[in-house]
Enzyme design. Structure first.
Site, short mmCIF file in Angstrom:
data_model
loop_
_atom_site.label_atom_id
_atom_site.label_comp_id
_atom_site.label_asym_id
_atom_site.label_seq_id
_atom_site.Cartn_x
_atom_site.Cartn_y
_atom_site.Cartn_z
N MET A 1 -1.26 5.90 -1.88
CA MET A 1 -1.35 4.66 -1.12
C MET A 1 -2.56 4.64 -0.20
O MET A 1 -3.32 3.68 -0.16
CB MET A 1 -0.06 4.46 -0.31
N ASP B 1 -6.91 13.35 5.97
CA ASP B 1 -5.69 14.07 5.58
C ASP B 1 -5.70 15.41 6.31
O ASP B 1 -6.68 15.76 6.97
CB ASP B 1 -5.62 14.26 4.07
N VAL C 1 1.37 7.68 5.73
CA VAL C 1 1.95 8.99 5.42
C VAL C 1 3.40 8.80 4.96
O VAL C 1 3.91 7.69 4.87
CB VAL C 1 1.87 9.94 6.64
N GLU D 1 7.47 8.61 4.54
CA GLU D 1 8.42 7.80 5.32
C GLU D 1 9.29 8.67 6.22
O GLU D 1 10.50 8.81 6.02
CB GLU D 1 9.32 7.00 4.36
N HIS E 1 2.14 -3.67 5.04
CA HIS E 1 2.83 -3.07 3.90
C HIS E 1 2.08 -3.41 2.62
O HIS E 1 2.16 -4.53 2.12
CB HIS E 1 4.27 -3.57 3.85
#
Length: 712
Positions: free
Chosen positions: A324, A343, A400, A402, A450
């Site tokens: 994502m 990251d 990141v 959930e 989203h």
């Protein structure tokens, strides 16, 4: 003031200037039709003193096509059919008058605009990237009804014409010239009319190819061996694609093939009949309403707060370089925005950047992008493991896993470094934004963005406002989504927001049916026949039932902290069995509801029958389809009732673009409209009695049905 100006020069060349009064674009509305009829009569009366005709436009576009306000409101077939034939007859009278006619195309010529151009003997086009040519009617559930099917088939032949007709393929000027759609390109608008007049003078006896003696259909007639072979498999291939939900491509194929076997005038009548049938169909009205009026409403800022100047985002920080995060970085970079992709390890961040490299390399290989352009886009993405690189970012997007604590940690760190007025956003698909906003000192700057996977292909971004999100931040977020060429819908905070809530009802309903003993193949096939892009079991495998369990656990924990209990659902037991007992959590693990043989095509796991299916528990195909569509529509109404949804357009566009709700219906709320609210309530009550109270129609729906209102 007439919609067409009649101008004749000293050489007796008539220039017809298309200029609908009070409109930014020319359309085939009543004013145009009246003006066109007058012009045809006048040209016929004065033909002895006319040497040729040039068709051009006073607008920035050439001609936009049919008037969709008129088309969506057509209630009677016979008068509409007659009107269409009168308009086409006028075009045909000019085409066969014996005078050369040239289209001077200065801007987009789509739909009816391209049909007008096709009726001309010669087509000259401005060579500009702003010009598009094509027949997009199929995307609105229609076919080209102004002679487009007939002329395109006669111009290109069946095989080459069908992609333009059945797929709504649009091309730029250079591609149009190469395909034989236009005859010349000019560099400036000033050259268009002068070059058109030169052609008129040089070709006083111009004819259309199909009106010349000895004309033959390019590529062969439907009975020619090569064409016959292509047509023999076309219907089954088309059915595989449309699943019987979209009548327009099927009617286009029929009109094209039938029209190719008769003379021009009868081919036009065949086209008009199919066109009228489609205009009267609920599918076309659904699609016009949603994909034209409601989508344009959203893109014009219908959900954006007023009073805030347009904004531009210059530098975005993306936290998390997984699928994502990498997709978000790509979409930003290709839209001209600098990106910091972070990251925990530089190796992971670099791998996330390589995702963009792969997508761009495919563009270069196709010839749709130069290597230089690819290098420029990649240079905008900075892969890093250092949070300090977020300095100067005016937007942070957390993408990141959930997990509430993890999201809070990485968000807090980035917020302390980026610009002091930067927007802070979470890409969560389920966790309430108001709670996540507690991680930053100023919750008014926090918002949900989203995205949907894969980001480069999915057109929607769901913007979620927390309780303290400011209107200014919402306006900036809305502008950002448009800036990266996505469609924004705006919703209020809720667990799962709108799209994830509704999507969850779809997957859970399919899993619940399996738990009841219904054949898995029946569930999957009927979902696709209902218009969903994929079955609920297949998509559950893609999402991963392990993730479903994790989200459920997080929800149960959050609700327990509020003194609430998560409602039971019959899908839960099936998911737990698949994950805990059978160790088949989904595709990523190589086993779920489906088997995934290496190098082979996925197939439903044979063990499902033994584990779940009971022959005595089979239900009707219609019940399967209705359960899958009704449960989503009912949940959408609940979202509207609870003020999670702010508007009907957001509901319809969000349901189709975000979760793949049956596009033929025009979206989840339009599905209820076309079904009829009273009938929908009755059917929902039947489903509630048979399959569970989750189908009970919400109070809002019952009230609207009783008062005769619709979702608009």
């Amino acid at each position: 003031m007439s919609a067409i100006r009649f101008e004749k020069d000293a050489d007796n060349i008539v220039t017809l200037v298309l200029d609908n009064p009070g409109q930014s674009a020319n359309t085939m509305n009543a004013d145009f039709r009246a003006a066109f009829e007058e012009v045809v009569v006048r040209i016929e009366a004065e033909q002895a003193d006319i040497s040729g005709i040039v068709l051009t436009s006073a607008k920035s576009t050439f001609f936009a096509g049919g008037d969709l306000n008129e088309l969506i409101s057509v209630a009677e077939a016979a008068p509409f059919y007659e009107m269409v034939n009168r308009l086409k007859a006028g075009m045909r009278r000019l085409e066969t008058l014996g005078k050369p006619m040239v289209a001077a195309i200065n801007g987009a010529a789509l739909g009816g605009g391209w049909e007008l151009a096709l009726a001309c003997h010669h087509r000259i086009c401005l060579d500009s990237p702003k010009v598009s040519i094509g027949l997009p009617e199929v995307t609105l559930g229609l076919l080209p009804g102004g002679g487009g099917v007939v002329r395109m088939v006669r111009l290109l032949g069946l095989e080459k014409a069908l992609p333009y007709l059945m797929e709504g393929k649009q091309v730029k000027p250079e591609a149009a010239l190469k395909a034989g759609l236009v005859h010349e390109l000019v560099a400036s608008p000033e050259e268009l009319v002068s070059r058109a007049k030169e052609w008129v003078k040089a070709n006083p006896k111009a004819q259309q190819p199909w009106d010349e003696k000895g004309y033959r259909l390019p590529g062969g007639t439907p009975s020619s061996p090569h064409v016959f072979q292509m047509l023999s498999i076309a219907p089954s291939m088309l059915r595989q694609k449309t699943k019987g939900c979209f009548p327009a491509p099927e009617k286009i194929l029929a009109a094209a093939v039938e029209g190719a076997q008769v003379d021009f005038d009868n081919a036009c009548l065949i086209e008009s009949r199919y066109f009228t049938e489609l205009v009267m169909s609920p599918v076309a009205k659904n699609m016009i309403n949603t994909f034209w009026f409601q989508l344009n409403h959203i893109k014009a800022g219908g959900s954006r707060p007023d009073g805030f100047a347009p904004s531009q985002t210059h530098k975005v920080g993306v936290i998390g370089a997984g699928m994502m995060g990498a997709g978000i970085a790509y979409q930003c970079a290709i839209s001209g925005i600098d990106v910091v992709l972070k990251d925990v390890a530089l190796e992971s961040a670099t791998k996330g950047k390589s995702y963009s490299e792969g997508l761009l390399a495919k563009r270069v290989a196709r010839g749709s992008m130069t290597q230089q352009k690819m290098d420029e886009v990649l240079a905008r993405i900075q892969a890093t493991d250092n949070s300090g690189d977020f300095a100067g970012c005016d937007l942070i997007i957390e993408a990141v896993f959930e997990d509430r604590a993890l999201k809070a940690q990485v968000t807090r760190e980035a917020e302390s470094i980026c610009n002091p007025d930067a927007l802070i956003a979470s890409n969560t698909s389920t966790l309430p934004i108001t709670g996540l906003a507690e991680a930053v000192p100023d919750p008014s700057r926090f918002i949900g963005l989203h995205f949907f996977s894969p980001v480069d292909k999915m057109p929607l971004v769901e913007i979620i406002c927390g309780e303290k999100t400011s209107d200014e931040v919402l306006a900036k977020a809305f502008d950002f989504v448009l800036q990266i060429r996505k469609t924004p819908i705006v919703v209020n905070d809720s667990r799962g927001f709108f799209t994830s809530r509704v999507f969850g009802t779809f997957t859970n309903e399919g899993i619940a049916m399996l738990g009841e003993g219904v054949e898995p193949a029946l569930i999957e096939k009927e979902a696709v026949k209902a218009g969903m892009p994929v079955g609920p079991l297949a998509i559950s495998d893609e999402v991963s039932m392990s993730l479903m369990k994790h989200i459920r656990a997080q929800t149960e924990s959050d609700l327990a902290a509020e003194g609430k209990v998560m409602p039971a659902h019959p899908a839960i037991a099936v998911i737990d069995t698949m994950v805990d007992q059978l160790k088949r959590p989904g595709r990523a693990a190589g086993a779920g509801f489906y088997d995934y043989p290496e190098g082979g095509k996925k197939r439903l796991w044979s063990g499902l029958k033994e584990q779940f299916v009971r022959s005595e528990q089979q239900i009707s195909r219609q019940d399967v389809r209705d359960r899958l569509l009704f449960i989503q529509a009912i949940e959408t109404v609940r979202c509207l009732e609870e003020k999670v949804l702010r508007s009907v357009p957001d509901a319809n566009i969000g349901s189709i673009f975000g979760i793949g709700f049956a596009a033929w219906s025009g979206g989840a709320l339009q599905f209820i409209n076309q079904y009829g609210l009273a009938s929908f309530v009755d059917r929902a009550r039947y489903l509630s009695e048979q399959y569970g109270e989750r189908f009970e129609p919400p109070a809002l729906l019952q009230e609207m049905a009783a008062s005769g209102h619709r979702f608009e």
